[in-house]
Design an enzyme around this catalytic site. Structure first.
Site, PDB file in Angstrom:
ATOM      1  N   LYS A   1      -3.469   1.337   2.680  1.00  0.00           N
ATOM      2  CA  LYS A   1      -3.093   1.611   4.066  1.00  0.00           C
ATOM      3  C   LYS A   1      -3.823   0.592   4.921  1.00  0.00           C
ATOM      4  O   LYS A   1      -4.853   0.066   4.514  1.00  0.00           O
ATOM      5  CB  LYS A   1      -3.535   3.017   4.469  1.00  0.00           C
ATOM      6  CG  LYS A   1      -2.696   4.106   3.856  1.00  0.00           C
ATOM      7  CD  LYS A   1      -2.938   5.361   4.620  1.00  0.00           C
ATOM      8  CE  LYS A   1      -2.623   6.580   3.769  1.00  0.00           C
ATOM      9  NZ  LYS A   1      -3.095   7.790   4.408  1.00  0.00           N
TER      10      LYS A   1
ATOM     11  N   HIS B   1      -7.146   0.654  10.163  1.00  0.00           N
ATOM     12  CA  HIS B   1      -6.731   0.793  11.558  1.00  0.00           C
ATOM     13  C   HIS B   1      -7.913   1.016  12.489  1.00  0.00           C
ATOM     14  O   HIS B   1      -9.066   1.036  12.055  1.00  0.00           O
ATOM     15  CB  HIS B   1      -5.669   1.878  11.709  1.00  0.00           C
ATOM     16  CG  HIS B   1      -6.117   3.241  11.277  1.00  0.00           C
ATOM     17  ND1 HIS B   1      -7.088   3.931  11.944  1.00  0.00           N
ATOM     18  CD2 HIS B   1      -5.725   4.025  10.250  1.00  0.00           C
ATOM     19  CE1 HIS B   1      -7.272   5.097  11.344  1.00  0.00           C
ATOM     20  NE2 HIS B   1      -6.459   5.169  10.312  1.00  0.00           N
TER      21      HIS B   1
ATOM     22  N   HIS C   1     -10.760   3.404  11.685  1.00  0.00           N
ATOM     23  CA  HIS C   1     -11.777   2.908  10.744  1.00  0.00           C
ATOM     24  C   HIS C   1     -12.677   1.881  11.414  1.00  0.00           C
ATOM     25  O   HIS C   1     -13.844   1.746  11.051  1.00  0.00           O
ATOM     26  CB  HIS C   1     -11.111   2.300   9.506  1.00  0.00           C
ATOM     27  CG  HIS C   1     -10.345   3.312   8.710  1.00  0.00           C
ATOM     28  ND1 HIS C   1      -8.997   3.204   8.475  1.00  0.00           N
ATOM     29  CD2 HIS C   1     -10.742   4.466   8.127  1.00  0.00           C
ATOM     30  CE1 HIS C   1      -8.607   4.255   7.770  1.00  0.00           C
ATOM     31  NE2 HIS C   1      -9.632   5.034   7.544  1.00  0.00           N
TER      32      HIS C   1
END
Ligand code: ARG
Length: 569
Positions: free
Chosen positions: A124, A127, A130
Site C-alpha cells: 500500500k 500515505h 504514516h
C-alpha cells in the site's frame, strides 16, 4: 536554570532543616515579581508558623547568602531575582559549553525505551498518516536519545494479514496487466482496489484470497509465499527512499511476519494464564470487566488464522523479553485507540505489572483540503508527491527572497521538507491537522520556515561580526552586564532543558515546536530593539554572545524536531 534552583534549594534547606530535594521552586505567576519563587506553605507544618511569617524570616536569613541572587518576601512567597550578568554568564556559558548537547542530560541512562513507529503496510502507499507516525516517532526517539535513554526504534511493517491473501489472488488473476517491477506501489494499489471492487460480486475471488492467506499462514514454501516475498521487497525499497529523504532510520525493521514463530507460544502463554474462552470456534479474551461494551480480543479466528491483535501481543511479549523496557511507545493514529486499549487489557488480565509501561502515543488525522484520505478508495496522496510539491514551492519563495543564495537546491529541500515536518508537529499530537499550503510554507507565520529563517538570520549576524573583527564577549558576569535588559530572553534560553524533558515525558513534540516558535519570536523582537553591530563595541560583544547562544538553542530545537537549521536562506 537548574543551577540557580539547586543553589536556592540548598540555602533554604540549610536554614530550615528540610530536605533540599523536596523543596519546590517554581516560576512566579507574574514575571515582574522575580525569576523564581518558593511558596512557603509546605514549611508551615514543620515550623508551626504561618507562611507569611516564614517567608519574612527566611528572606532575611537568605539575604547575602546567595551570590548574584536577590531575595524578597511577598506574602507567603519568597521571590528570587537573578542578577542579569550572573544569569547571562550561567545560561550562555552552559549553552556554549554543551553546544549541540545543550538541552539534553543523562537522566535516562540505564533505562530503555522501545518505540514502534512509521509502520506502513506492504503493498500500500506510504500515505500521509504514516508520515505523521514517522515524523512524531522519530522526534520522540531523538528526545529520549538526548536524555540518555537507550532507545530502540522498531518499524512494525504491516506485511501480514488477510489482505496479502487477497493481493496474491489478485496478482494471480491480473498480475500481467500492471507494471509490478516498474511502479510497484501504484500497481499493487490498483490490484487491491480492483480486488475489492470485483469481490463484491465474485465469491470465487473471495475464496481464492482466503485460500492464499491460509497457505501463507501454514508456512508452506510455495508460489504464494514467493509472491508475498516479492511484494515485500518491492515495497520496502520504495519506503526506504522516503526514509532516506526524511533522514529517518530504525534500529529494527520487523514486520508483523517476524513474529510468526511466536504466535503459537503467545497464544499458549495467554491461554495458560486462564483468561481465554472459546466463542463460536474462535479463541477470545473477554475485556468487559474493564470497559462496558468493550469487544473481546480475538486471538484466533474460527478458520484458525490469527489477527493483527495476535501479532501485536506476540510483538509486545517479544519486546519485553528482549529489552525489559521502561517504556514501550506505539506512535499510531487515534483511530487505533480501541486496539491498544484491548492490547493493554489483555496484559492487565494476565496480571502483568509492566502493562502500565505500554503507551499508545496517539495522534489525530492529517487531512488535505480535498478531504480525508482513504487507501481503499484510492484517494491517496503519495507522500513523495507531497514532499516534492513542498520543495518546489519553497524553492520558488527562496529564489524570490534571496536570488544570490549559494546552494539554492539544497536549501529548498531543507526548507520544503522542514516546513512539512514542522507543521506536522506544531499542534498537540491528538489534534487533527489540516494541511494548508500557504500556512505550511509561510515565512512569517508560526511555521518551520519562520524559525529556520530566524536561525539563518542569527548565523548571518555572526558572520558579519567576524567580517568586522568583532568577537563575542567573555562569558563572565562583568562582561555581560550589558545584557541587563535581556532577562526575559535569557530565561527563555535557560528553560530549554526543561522543555526537552517534558516533551519526552509526555511524548509530545509540540512542546518543542511551541518553544522554538516562542524563542524565535522573542529573538526577533529583541533584535528589532537592540542594535547588535555598529554600536558601542563592549555592548556589541555582549549582544553577540546572546545571539550565538540563541542560534545554538534554535538549532538544537529544530534538529530535535527533525528539521534542518540552514546557515543561510
Ligand atoms: N501497519 C499499521 C497501519 O498502518 C500500523 C501498525 C502500528 N504498530 C503496531 N504495533 N500495531 O495501520
Amino acid at each position: 536554570m537548574q543551577v540557580f534552583i539547586d543553589r536556592i534549594r540548598a540555602a533554604i534547606a540549610a536554614h530550615s532543616g528540610l530536605d533540599a530535594a523536596e523543596l519546590k521552586i517554581e516560576s512566579p505567576r507574574d514575571p515582574s515579581l522575580g525569576d523564581l519563587a518558593f511558596p512557603c506553605f509546605p514549611l508551615a507544618k514543620a515550623l508551626r508558623k504561618a507562611p507569611p511569617a516564614i517567608a519574612a524570616e527566611l528572606g532575611e536569613k537568605l539575604t547575602g547568602d546567595l551570590e548574584g541572587i536577590s531575595v524578597e518576601a511577598a506574602g507567603p512567597y519568597l521571590n528570587f531575582r537573578i542578577d542579569r550578568g550572573t544569569l547571562a554568564a550561567q545560561v550562555l556559558g552552559t549553552i556554549q559549553e554543551e553546544g549541540e548537547g545543550f538541552g539534553g542530560s543523562d537522566e535516562g541512562s540505564g533505562k530503555t525505551v522501545v518505540l514502534d513507529f512509521s509502520s506502513p503496510n506492504i503493498a500500500k502507499p506510504f500515505h500521509v498518516g504514516h508520515l505523521r507516525s514517522t515524523i512524531l516517532g522519530a522526534t520522540i526517539q531523538r528526545l529520549h536519545d538526548a536524555l540518555g535513554y537507550r532507545t530502540v526504534g522498531i518499524n512494525h511493517i504491516g506485511d501480514w494479514g488477510s489482505q496479502f491473501g487477497k493481493l496474491v489472488a489478485a496478482i494471480q488473476r491480473w498480475g500481467d496487466e500492471v507494471d509490478l517491477e516498474g511502479d510497484p506501489i501504484r500497481s499493487l494499489l490498483t490490484l487491491y482496489i480492483r480486488f475489492h471492487d470485483e469481490a463484491e460480486n465474485d465469491p470465487e475471488l473471495v475464496e481464492a484470497g482466503r485460500a492464499a492467506f491460509r497457505e501463507l499462514e501454514s508456512g508452506e514454501e510455495g508460489e504464494v509465499r514467493a509472491t508475498w516475498r516479492r511484494l515485500t521487497e518491492l515495497s520496502l525499497a520504495e519506503f526506504d527512499r522516503i526514509y532516506q529523504r526524511l533522514g529517518v532510520s530504525f534500529d529494527h525493521v520487523r514486520g508483523e511476519a517476524f513474529y510468526e514463530p511466536y504466535l503459537e507460544p503467545t497464544i499458549e502463554r495467554i491461554r495458560a494464564s486462564g483468561i481465554t474462552e472459546e466463542s463460536e470456534g474462535a479463541l477470545v479474551v473477554r475485556l468487559d470487566e474493564y470497559e462496558k461494551g468493550a469487544p473481546p480480543c480475538l486471538l484466533r479466528k474460527t478458520d484458525g488464522t490469527t489477527l493483527y491483535a495476535t501479532r501485536d501481543l506476540a510483538a509486545v511479549f517479544h519486546r519485553w523479553d528482549e529489552f525489559a523496557f521502561d517504556r514501550c511507545l506505539y506512535v499510531v493514529g487515534s483511530d487505533q485507540r480501541l486496539h491498544f486499549r484491548q492490547l493493554k487489557y489483555v496484559l492487565r488480565r494476565m496480571g502483568l505489572d509492566w502493562e502500565s509501561r505500554v503507551e499508545h502515543v496517539d495522534f489525530g488525522m492529517l487531512s488535505l483540503p480535498e478531504g480525508k484520505l482513504s487507501t481503499r478508495k484510492g484517494q491517496v496522496v503519495f507522500l513523495e508527491d507531497l514532499l516534492d510539491r513542498a520543495v518546489e514551492q519553497a524553492g520558488a519563495i527562496i529564489a524570490e527572497k534571496n536570488p544570490d543564495l549559494a546552494d539554492p537546491e539544497r536549501v529548498a529541500e531543507e526548507v520544503g521538507l522542514g516546513a512539512v515536518v514542522f507543521h506536522d508537529q506544531k499542534r498537540e499530537r491528538v489534534k487533527d491537522v489540516v494541511f494548508d499550503w500557504d500556512e505550511v510554507l509561510s515565512f512569517e507565520g508560526e511555521t518551520g520556515p519562520y524559525v529556520q529563517y530566524t536561525h539563518a538570520r542569527l548565523a548571518s549576524i555572526l558572520r558579519k561580526a567576524v567580517e568586522k573583527g568583532l568577537e563575542a564577549a567573555e562569558l563572565a558576569p562583568e562582561s555581560l552586564a550589558g545584557l541587563a535588559d535581556s532577562g526575559e530572553l535569557l530565561l527563555t534560553l535557560g528553560r530549554f532543558p526543561t522543555v526537552v524533558r517534558s516533551a519526552a515525558a509526555e511524548a509530545e513534540p509540540s512542546i518543542v515546536t511551541r518553544y522554538v516558535l516562542e524563542l524565535a519570536r522573542e529573538m526577533n523582537s529583541w533584535y528589532a530593539n537592540h542594535r547588535v553591530l555598529g554600536g558601542d563595541p563592549e555592548e556589541s560583544r555582549a549582544r553577540l554572545a546572546l545571539v550565538r547562544g540563541a542560534k545554538i538553542v534554535i538549532g538544537n530545537g529544530l534538529r530535535l524536531l527533525g528539521v534542518a537549521a540552514p546557515e543561510e536562506m
